[in-house]
Design a protein around this motif. Structure first.
Motif, PDB file in Angstrom:
ATOM      1  N   ASN A 120     -35.503  30.952 103.540  1.00 56.86           N
ATOM      2  CA  ASN A 120     -34.155  30.883 103.701  1.00 56.86           C
ATOM      3  C   ASN A 120     -33.617  30.428 102.396  1.00 56.86           C
ATOM      4  OD1 ASN A 120     -32.731  28.533 105.701  1.00 56.86           O
ATOM      5  ND2 ASN A 120     -31.857  30.464 105.376  1.00 56.86           N
ATOM      6  N   ARG A 121     -33.892  29.684 101.546  1.00 59.00           N
ATOM      7  CA  ARG A 121     -33.621  28.810 100.075  1.00 59.00           C
ATOM      8  C   ARG A 121     -33.239  30.183  99.280  1.00 59.00           C
ATOM      9  NH1 ARG A 121     -37.070  24.697 101.482  1.00 59.00           N
ATOM     10  NH2 ARG A 121     -38.503  25.507  99.870  1.00 59.00           N
ATOM     11  N   ALA A 122     -34.252  30.789  99.103  1.00 57.91           N
ATOM     12  CA  ALA A 122     -34.198  32.010  98.116  1.00 57.91           C
ATOM     13  C   ALA A 122     -33.200  32.889  98.358  1.00 57.91           C
ATOM     14  CB  ALA A 122     -35.523  32.561  97.963  1.00 57.91           C
ATOM     15  N   ILE A 123     -32.850  33.220  99.501  1.00 54.92           N
ATOM     16  CA  ILE A 123     -31.649  34.424  99.898  1.00 54.92           C
ATOM     17  C   ILE A 123     -30.443  33.656 100.293  1.00 54.92           C
ATOM     18  CG2 ILE A 123     -31.389  36.338 101.502  1.00 54.92           C
ATOM     19  CD1 ILE A 123     -34.372  36.511 101.827  1.00 54.92           C
ATOM     20  N   PRO A 124     -29.400  33.776  99.552  1.00 54.46           N
ATOM     21  CA  PRO A 124     -28.183  32.841  99.686  1.00 54.46           C
ATOM     22  C   PRO A 124     -27.541  33.427 101.085  1.00 54.46           C
ATOM     23  CG  PRO A 124     -28.370  33.548  97.223  1.00 54.46           C
ATOM     24  CD  PRO A 124     -29.489  34.425  98.242  1.00 54.46           C
ATOM     25  N   GLY A 125     -27.158  32.566 101.752  1.00 54.40           N
ATOM     26  CA  GLY A 125     -26.165  32.954 103.212  1.00 54.40           C
ATOM     27  C   GLY A 125     -27.145  33.178 104.226  1.00 54.40           C
ATOM     28  N   SER A 126     -28.631  33.486 104.042  1.00 57.60           N
ATOM     29  CA  SER A 126     -29.454  33.666 105.229  1.00 57.60           C
ATOM     30  C   SER A 126     -29.369  33.072 106.309  1.00 57.60           C
ATOM     31  CB  SER A 126     -30.731  34.085 104.693  1.00 57.60           C
ATOM     32  OG  SER A 126     -31.354  33.085 104.002  1.00 57.60           O
ATOM     33  N   GLU A 127     -29.681  33.299 107.410  1.00 51.95           N
ATOM     34  CA  GLU A 127     -29.872  32.722 108.550  1.00 51.95           C
ATOM     35  C   GLU A 127     -31.184  32.493 108.872  1.00 51.95           C
ATOM     36  OE1 GLU A 127     -27.582  34.210 111.774  1.00 51.95           O
ATOM     37  OE2 GLU A 127     -25.932  34.598 110.904  1.00 51.95           O
ATOM     38  N   LEU A 128     -31.546  31.458 109.336  1.00 56.23           N
ATOM     39  CA  LEU A 128     -33.019  30.988 109.896  1.00 56.23           C
ATOM     40  C   LEU A 128     -32.900  30.584 111.338  1.00 56.23           C
ATOM     41  CD1 LEU A 128     -36.061  30.870 109.752  1.00 56.23           C
ATOM     42  CD2 LEU A 128     -35.627  28.409 108.591  1.00 56.23           C
ATOM     43  N   HIS A 129     -33.730  31.434 112.327  1.00 59.72           N
ATOM     44  CA  HIS A 129     -34.031  30.970 113.752  1.00 59.72           C
ATOM     45  C   HIS A 129     -35.373  30.858 113.724  1.00 59.72           C
ATOM     46  CE1 HIS A 129     -29.650  32.059 114.627  1.00 59.72           C
ATOM     47  NE2 HIS A 129     -29.849  33.197 113.580  1.00 59.72           N
ATOM     48  N   ILE A 130     -35.645  29.485 114.574  1.00 59.24           N
ATOM     49  CA  ILE A 130     -37.080  29.460 114.976  1.00 59.24           C
ATOM     50  C   ILE A 130     -37.124  29.345 116.164  1.00 59.24           C
ATOM     51  CG2 ILE A 130     -38.992  27.501 114.580  1.00 59.24           C
ATOM     52  CD1 ILE A 130     -37.790  26.945 111.911  1.00 59.24           C
ATOM     53  N   ILE A 131     -38.247  30.046 116.672  1.00 55.73           N
ATOM     54  CA  ILE A 131     -38.569  30.212 118.188  1.00 55.73           C
ATOM     55  C   ILE A 131     -39.668  29.307 118.495  1.00 55.73           C
ATOM     56  CG2 ILE A 131     -39.209  31.724 120.127  1.00 55.73           C
ATOM     57  CD1 ILE A 131     -38.227  34.006 118.577  1.00 55.73           C
ATOM     58  N   ASP A 132     -39.365  28.246 119.228  1.00 57.38           N
ATOM     59  CA  ASP A 132     -40.553  27.330 119.812  1.00 57.38           C
ATOM     60  C   ASP A 132     -41.485  28.070 120.519  1.00 57.38           C
ATOM     61  OD1 ASP A 132     -39.130  25.168 118.486  1.00 57.38           O
ATOM     62  OD2 ASP A 132     -37.937  24.807 120.302  1.00 57.38           O
ATOM     63  N   GLU A 133     -42.698  27.480 120.475  1.00 62.32           N
ATOM     64  CA  GLU A 133     -43.726  28.159 121.540  1.00 62.32           C
ATOM     65  C   GLU A 133     -43.949  29.598 121.193  1.00 62.32           C
ATOM     66  OE1 GLU A 133     -43.015  26.785 125.762  1.00 62.32           O
ATOM     67  OE2 GLU A 133     -43.180  24.535 125.106  1.00 62.32           O
ATOM     68  N   CYS A 134     -43.966  29.712 119.901  1.00 62.34           N
ATOM     69  CA  CYS A 134     -44.125  31.167 119.519  1.00 62.34           C
ATOM     70  C   CYS A 134     -44.986  31.158 118.234  1.00 62.34           C
ATOM     71  CB  CYS A 134     -42.898  31.887 119.232  1.00 62.34           C
ATOM     72  SG  CYS A 134     -42.923  33.467 118.723  1.00 62.34           S
ATOM     73  N   GLY A 135     -45.850  32.312 118.068  1.00 65.44           N
ATOM     74  CA  GLY A 135     -46.874  32.277 116.971  1.00 65.44           C
ATOM     75  C   GLY A 135     -46.460  33.249 116.087  1.00 65.44           C
ATOM     76  N   HIS A 136     -47.377  34.040 115.485  1.00 67.33           N
ATOM     77  CA  HIS A 136     -47.032  34.770 114.104  1.00 67.33           C
ATOM     78  C   HIS A 136     -46.506  36.323 114.870  1.00 67.33           C
ATOM     79  CE1 HIS A 136     -47.166  36.920 110.400  1.00 67.33           C
ATOM     80  NE2 HIS A 136     -48.073  37.877 110.969  1.00 67.33           N
ATOM     81  N   PHE A 137     -47.135  36.630 115.974  1.00 70.61           N
ATOM     82  CA  PHE A 137     -46.745  37.918 116.628  1.00 70.61           C
ATOM     83  C   PHE A 137     -45.477  37.903 117.568  1.00 70.61           C
ATOM     84  CE2 PHE A 137     -50.287  41.124 116.562  1.00 70.61           C
ATOM     85  CZ  PHE A 137     -50.505  41.285 115.178  1.00 70.61           C
ATOM     86  N   ALA A 138     -44.531  37.245 116.912  1.00 67.56           N
ATOM     87  CA  ALA A 138     -43.164  37.170 117.718  1.00 67.56           C
ATOM     88  C   ALA A 138     -42.777  38.367 118.677  1.00 67.56           C
ATOM     89  CB  ALA A 138     -42.220  36.467 116.817  1.00 67.56           C
ATOM     90  N   PRO A 139     -42.805  39.520 117.877  1.00 66.65           N
ATOM     91  CA  PRO A 139     -42.390  40.618 118.510  1.00 66.65           C
ATOM     92  C   PRO A 139     -43.261  40.935 119.955  1.00 66.65           C
ATOM     93  CG  PRO A 139     -42.096  41.110 116.371  1.00 66.65           C
ATOM     94  CD  PRO A 139     -43.065  39.939 116.505  1.00 66.65           C
ATOM     95  N   GLU A 140     -44.450  40.445 119.959  1.00 73.81           N
ATOM     96  CA  GLU A 140     -45.369  40.533 120.956  1.00 73.81           C
ATOM     97  C   GLU A 140     -45.257  39.576 122.049  1.00 73.81           C
ATOM     98  OE1 GLU A 140     -48.145  42.248 123.456  1.00 73.81           O
ATOM     99  OE2 GLU A 140     -47.776  43.419 121.485  1.00 73.81           O
ATOM    100  N   GLU A 141     -45.147  38.372 121.495  1.00 70.26           N
ATOM    101  CA  GLU A 141     -45.217  37.236 122.460  1.00 70.26           C
ATOM    102  C   GLU A 141     -43.778  36.761 122.936  1.00 70.26           C
ATOM    103  OE1 GLU A 141     -47.036  32.400 122.298  1.00 70.26           O
ATOM    104  OE2 GLU A 141     -46.591  33.638 120.155  1.00 70.26           O
ATOM    105  N   ARG A 142     -42.828  36.805 122.258  1.00 72.90           N
ATOM    106  CA  ARG A 142     -41.504  36.680 122.654  1.00 72.90           C
ATOM    107  C   ARG A 142     -40.479  37.756 122.387  1.00 72.90           C
ATOM    108  NH1 ARG A 142     -41.165  31.253 122.975  1.00 72.90           N
ATOM    109  NH2 ARG A 142     -39.221  31.215 123.880  1.00 72.90           N
TER     110      ARG A 142
END
Length: 294
Positions: A249-271
């Motif tokens: 997020n810091r390395a890419i100017p203007g990027s957005e960061l969204h963190i999903i609670d209660e979610c692991g590495h396979f976010a497309p599978e889990e959520r």
């Protein structure tokens, strides 16, 4: 068994660089290309794609070379690394006749996306990266320990031992392992087990877990300053801990960061539906101005 019977998103094959690559296109509208990671396949997008299609997007998915239902080359010189699969992506863009598109990537696919993006910013309508590798964030300490044993030894372990080990490994991609769909878990294990899948996992995937592929472009990520970039991360990601999300997020100017609670590495599978919602909302807010005709 046909491609679509194994994976509902895949219905075609293309020869790219002399290799067979399984791919599929769904829906109509602005094009979205989705790139999966390891040790999975485009199967991980099966519950994300329908939401994108209903939102009015045309999705393009494929299995990386050496993964899923794509060819597992016998030639030891075949490049199935992150960098090698950038070439596969480029070839498929020609097959799909896509000039500009939205790019969505997960895990190792994020390395493919980063390498492609810094050299092709004019073709990206937006970039979304989900729990991706970056810099020298991989392989994990646990994977390094496995690699130290020797990949040839690991590739020759009994099928029962191999399946048990990687079942445990995949379960760690979820914040709640008990919530991993058993049928989906069996599908993932099936791709990386058996007389072809087990040795292929080591030859085509694990042997290429080398951070040079992302380190080589790490100091160029600021070149994405004019590209809409979104980062989505599972708060409980044990494979790519959330600290890496903040660094990206810091390395890419203007990027957005969204963190999903209660979610692991396979976010497309889990959520999947939450991931799809974040993607469609972001794409809807990402203004796209086509490059003037030359």
């Amino acid at each position: 068994m046909s491609l679509s019977e194994r994976n509902p998103l895949l219905d075609a094959n293309a020869i790219v660089g002399g290799y067979r690559v399984a791919h599929g296109v769904q829906g109509a509208g602005e094009p979205v290309v989705l790139v999966h990671g390891t040790p999975s396949s485009s199967y991980i997008w099966r519950n994300v794609v329908p939401d994108l299609v209903r939102a009015g997007y045309q999705t393009h998915v494929f299995d990386l070379l050496g993964y899923g239902l794509s060819e597992r080359p016998w030639d030891p010189n075949a490049d199935t690394s992150i960098t090698g699969n950038v070439t596969i992506l480029e070839g498929l863009l020609d097959v799909w006749r896509l000039d500009t598109f939205h790019l969505v990537a997960h895990d190792i696919g994020g390395g493919v996306a980063q390498r492609y993006a810094v050299d092709n910013t004019e073709r990206l309508r937006s970039l979304t990266m989900i729990d991706v590798v970056s810099f020298d964030s991989y392989p994990s300490a646990r994977t390094r320990q496995q690699m130290a044993v020797g990949l040839e030894i690991l590739a020759k372990r009994s099928d029962e031992e191999h399946r048990a080990h990687f079942t445990e490994w995949l379960l760690s991609t979820h914040s709640d392992p008990a919530g991993f769909d058993p049928a989906a878990l069996d599908e993932y294990i099936g791709y990386i087990s058996g007389p072809i899948g087990q040795p292929s996992l080591f030859q085509h995937q694990i042997t290429h877990y080398d951070p040079k592929h992302t380190l080589e472009v790490g100091d160029r990520l600021n070149e994405l300053v004019d590209t809409p970039v979104q980062l989505i991360w599972g708060a409980d990601d044990a494979w790519q801990v959330v600290d890496w999300a903040h660094r990206l997020n810091r390395a890419i100017p203007g990027s957005e960061l969204h963190i999903i609670d209660e979610c692991g590495h396979f976010a497309p599978e889990e959520r999947p539906h939450e991931v799809a919602s974040l993607i469609t909302d972001f794409l809807g807010r990402s203004a796209y101005a086509p490059t003037p005709a030359r």
